[in-house]
Write an enzyme that holds these catalytic residues in place. Structure first.
Site, PDB file in Angstrom:
ATOM      1  N   ASP A  43       0.783  -1.161   0.055  1.00 10.20           N
ATOM      2  CA  ASP A  43      -0.060   0.134  -0.047  1.00 10.20           C
ATOM      3  C   ASP A  43       0.809   1.179  -0.019  1.00 10.20           C
ATOM      4  OD1 ASP A  43      -2.830   1.190   0.322  1.00 10.20           O
ATOM      5  OD2 ASP A  43      -1.594   2.222   1.986  1.00 10.20           O
ATOM      6  N   GLU A  56      -2.111  -1.257  -5.896  1.00 12.44           N
ATOM      7  CA  GLU A  56      -3.416  -0.860  -6.611  1.00 12.44           C
ATOM      8  C   GLU A  56      -3.181  -0.031  -7.815  1.00 12.44           C
ATOM      9  OE1 GLU A  56      -6.214   0.774  -2.918  1.00 12.44           O
ATOM     10  OE2 GLU A  56      -4.000   1.442  -2.594  1.00 12.44           O
ATOM     11  N   ASP A  61      -3.166   1.878   6.746  1.00 12.50           N
ATOM     12  CA  ASP A  61      -2.249   1.319   5.655  1.00 12.50           C
ATOM     13  C   ASP A  61      -2.116  -0.168   5.777  1.00 12.50           C
ATOM     14  OD1 ASP A  61      -2.114   3.786   4.845  1.00 12.50           O
ATOM     15  OD2 ASP A  61      -0.285   4.406   5.858  1.00 12.50           O
TER      16      ASP A  61
END
Length: 463
Positions: A223, A315, A397
């Site tokens: 992340d 992501e 996170d």
């Protein structure tokens, strides 16, 4: 091919070295880059004159065979016309290598093709404008594809056509080792001037033996953030170096210094002062130092991930859209999320790892990593995730990184958890902005959408 069960693949890899040319070699490099710019502007002038001529003829009602023939803009056609006209337009052309002129014409052909494909809707990304003329203040570069291109035996010099042996600031033994073993072949060499320093980049075909990560069965979620550069699903925190913030004081001082000096004025056609040029060089070196430090940190992180884990989940961030936030734009640009993904993807391919990219709308931060409940809203100021269903309290996170690792382990990426509370009426996203993968707009216009109108000069060329 296969070599004793180990797959050997050929990849195109770049080797970049900083050069330390002499004063004579510096002038020769600048002359070659100027020749590249001259050939580029010469070809663009011919193409633009042809487009304007056809537009004028169409305005008088000419059609079909009555119009002036179209000037071909392929690299071969432009180079053929240049060879016929170079003795008249540039009688000094033998002073430089023929590759300098060919590289300028090849760059022009690529720019025109990108513009044409963008108008036709066959090119992804933002709309491309018609190419512009290059000036002396434009970036200086030149590409060599033939001639004496290579390395010296002492691993401290590179060989360039018409320039000879140029000393390098660093050793070239990594590339020299591949060339000596016959596992690499130099395709081209590009010299460029960046922040007052010359660089040469060799485009090389290298035979790479696919390696296996240290933990091929381990899945890790990454992340990306601003407070910390990355949070791994195993709890590892990669701190954010904040290279730009560390150099902000020096950069601001140099910018104020340059603002007090006489710069270039295009309206009055006034030349800048020597002190202004010197301040610009110092400012460019300061920015280059920040960029090099950022690139080095990202290379170390991506190499560590690609060589350690078998599967890496990240992501699909809309970086361009996030940069529109004026409060976070500088911090987002400083961490380099787009460069992180680019490096991670090709390094994972080299090391036998897999990169799983979660959907852009996957709620990795809003979903509980334990029970799968999804929060309808989660503010950026909430750095701790508190689940209302199972009572999990975890770092925001770390929760997102664990969700990314979990979705990489599953076979289907469509499962996004269950809703915790009704989200109400969600806002609709606009799809009428610039096309491209970064914004999510389809390249073809839907019914009812308005497209960009073409100028008469551009319509004349397509007719």
């Amino acid at each position: 091919m296969d070599l004793m069960g180990v797959r050997v693949g050929v990849v195109i890899q770049a080797y970049r070295f900083a050069l330390d040319p002499s004063s004579v070699q510096d002038q020769a490099l600048r002359s070659h880059c100027g020749a590249q710019r001259f050939a580029y502007n010469w070809g663009l002038r011919r193409i633009k004159a042809n487009i304007d001529q056809r537009a004028a003829e169409m305005s008088y009602g000419f059609t079909g065979d009555q119009l002036t023939p179209v000037v071909a803009w392929s690299a071969y056609a432009l180079r053929k016309e240049w060879n016929q006209a170079k003795d008249v337009v540039a009688p000094w052309w033998p002073e430089n290598s023929k590759e300098s002129y060919a590289s300028g014409l090849a760059n022009l052909s690529a720019a025109l093709k990108n513009w044409s494909d963008s108008r036709a809707g066959t090119r992804e990304g933002p709309a491309m404008d018609f190419p512009r003329y290059k000036t002396k203040s434009s970036a200086m570069s030149c590409r060599f594809t033939t001639g004496a291109i290579g390395l010296a035996t002492d691993c401290r010099h590179v060989r360039l056509p018409r320039i000879g042996l140029v000393r390098s600031h660093e050793s070239t033994r990594k590339l020299a080792r591949h060339l000596r073993l016959g596992s690499a072949r130099i395709r081209a060499a590009t010299v460029s001037l960046r922040a007052g320093r010359w660089f040469v980049s060799f485009s090389v075909e290298v035979e790479r033996v696919d390696s296996v990560p240290a933990q091929p069965d381990l899945v890790v979620g990454v992340d990306l953030g601003i407070q910390s550069l990355a949070m791994l699903s195993d709890g590892t925190i990669v701190p954010n170096p904040r290279h730009l913030d560390a150099a902000t004081r020096r950069i601001r001082r140099l910018q104020r210094q340059a603002a007090r000096r006489c710069g270039r004025d295009k309206r009055l056609q006034s030349a800048p002062s020597k002190r202004w040029l010197e301040s610009q060089k110092r400012l460019a070196r300061a920015h280059a130092r920040v960029a090099n430090a950022r690139r080095d940190a990202l290379h170390k992180l991506t190499t560590r991930l690609a060589t350690s884990f078998g599967t890496i989940a990240i992501e699909d961030l809309n970086v361009i859209g996030m940069l529109a936030n004026r409060r976070l734009a500088r911090s987002i640009g400083d961490v380099g999320w787009g460069e992180f993904r680019r490096q991670l993807e090709y390094k994972a391919n080299w090391n036998g790892a897999q990169v799983h990219v979660a959907d852009r709308w996957y709620p990795s931060s809003k979903m509980c990593s334990t029970c799968g409940a999804v929060k309808p809203k989660l503010s950026l100021r909430d750095r701790t995730y508190c689940c209302d269903r199972c009572g999990l309290v975890i770092d925001r996170d770390l929760n997102a990184a664990r969700n990314l690792a979990a979705i990489a382990r599953t076979s289907s990426a469509s499962c996004v958890g269950t809703e915790n509370l009704p989200a109400g009426n969600p806002r609709k996203t606009r799809s009428s902005r610039a096309t491209g993968t970064a914004t999510g707009r389809p390249s073809s216009l839907e019914p009812g959408q308005r497209g960009r109108s073409n100028s008469p000069a551009q319509d004349a060329y397509s007719s």
